[in-house]
Every structure is written in C-alpha cells, then in structure tokens.
Design a protein around this motif. Structure first.
Motif, PDB file in Angstrom:
ATOM      1  N   LEU A  19       0.793  -1.220   0.000  1.00  0.00           N
ATOM      2  CA  LEU A  19       0.000   0.000   0.000  1.00  0.00           C
ATOM      3  C   LEU A  19       0.837   1.287   0.000  1.00  0.00           C
ATOM      4  CD1 LEU A  19      -3.098  -0.804   2.225  1.00  0.00           C
ATOM      5  CD2 LEU A  19      -3.017  -0.379  -0.221  1.00  0.00           C
ATOM      6  N   ALA A  23       0.560   4.606  -2.706  1.00  0.00           N
ATOM      7  CA  ALA A  23       0.246   5.969  -2.280  1.00  0.00           C
ATOM      8  C   ALA A  23       1.496   6.848  -2.378  1.00  0.00           C
ATOM      9  CB  ALA A  23      -0.287   5.948  -0.858  1.00  0.00           C
ATOM     10  N   SER A  35      -2.961   9.075   5.986  1.00  0.00           N
ATOM     11  CA  SER A  35      -2.772   8.621   4.610  1.00  0.00           C
ATOM     12  C   SER A  35      -2.824   7.088   4.573  1.00  0.00           C
ATOM     13  CB  SER A  35      -1.431   9.116   4.066  1.00  0.00           C
ATOM     14  OG  SER A  35      -0.378   8.526   4.797  1.00  0.00           O
ATOM     15  N   TRP A  36      -2.801   6.525   3.368  1.00  0.00           N
ATOM     16  CA  TRP A  36      -2.842   5.075   3.218  1.00  0.00           C
ATOM     17  C   TRP A  36      -1.621   4.406   3.834  1.00  0.00           C
ATOM     18  CZ3 TRP A  36      -7.004   2.496   2.358  1.00  0.00           C
ATOM     19  CH2 TRP A  36      -8.051   3.059   1.632  1.00  0.00           C
ATOM     20  N   SER A  37      -0.488   5.098   3.802  1.00  0.00           N
ATOM     21  CA  SER A  37       0.713   4.495   4.375  1.00  0.00           C
ATOM     22  C   SER A  37       0.585   4.365   5.890  1.00  0.00           C
ATOM     23  CB  SER A  37       1.949   5.319   4.013  1.00  0.00           C
ATOM     24  OG  SER A  37       1.848   6.617   4.549  1.00  0.00           O
ATOM     25  N   ALA A  39      -2.216   3.736   7.459  1.00  0.00           N
ATOM     26  CA  ALA A  39      -3.080   2.571   7.657  1.00  0.00           C
ATOM     27  C   ALA A  39      -2.304   1.280   7.421  1.00  0.00           C
ATOM     28  CB  ALA A  39      -4.285   2.650   6.720  1.00  0.00           C
ATOM     29  N   ALA A  40      -1.430   1.281   6.415  1.00  0.00           N
ATOM     30  CA  ALA A  40      -0.637   0.086   6.124  1.00  0.00           C
ATOM     31  C   ALA A  40       0.324  -0.224   7.265  1.00  0.00           C
ATOM     32  CB  ALA A  40       0.136   0.280   4.819  1.00  0.00           C
TER      33      ALA A  40
END
Length: 69
Positions: A19, A23, A35-37, A39-40
């Motif tokens: 992910l 992003a 951001s998506w990072s 969440a990853a």
C-alpha cells in the motif's frame, strides 16, 4: 507447501506492505487526516503483535526441551 493458516496471514500482510508504494508522493501535501501508508503501517504492526503474542503463548505452553516440566 505452506500451511493454510500461514497463507491466510501472509496474503493480507503482503497486500498491506504494498500500500505505501501505491500511495506515492505527488508533490502536493495534505494535512487533513491519515494517509494510506499510515493505515498500512498500523495493519503491519497489528499483525506483528498478534503473531508475537501467539508465539509467546505457544512457548509458554510447551514443556522445556531438556525434559523438565
């Protein structure tokens, strides 16, 4: 062949690990939320903690290797 439970854990982890690459930074920064990072990274940490706790529980349940109980 890997055990089925190990595959069920590794598949989502490998997707979460990819992910941050999806992003990628575009040059424009946003300062509103996660951001998506983020969440990853959170997902990877959760999986690592679950696996570590599971390994420690397994270690505590198994008898000593030298024959003592």
């Amino acid at each position: 062949m890997l055990p089925r439970t190990l595959l069920s854990v590794l598949a989502p982890v490998s997707l979460l690990a990819a992910l941050p690459a999806l992003a990628a930074h575009t040059g424009v920064t946003r300062r509103n939320g996660y951001s998506w990072s983020d969440a990853a990274i959170f997902g990877v940490v959760v999986v690592a903690l679950v696996l570590a706790r599971r390994a420690l529980r397994h270690r505590m349940r198994s008898p000593d290797r030298d024959g003592r109980d």
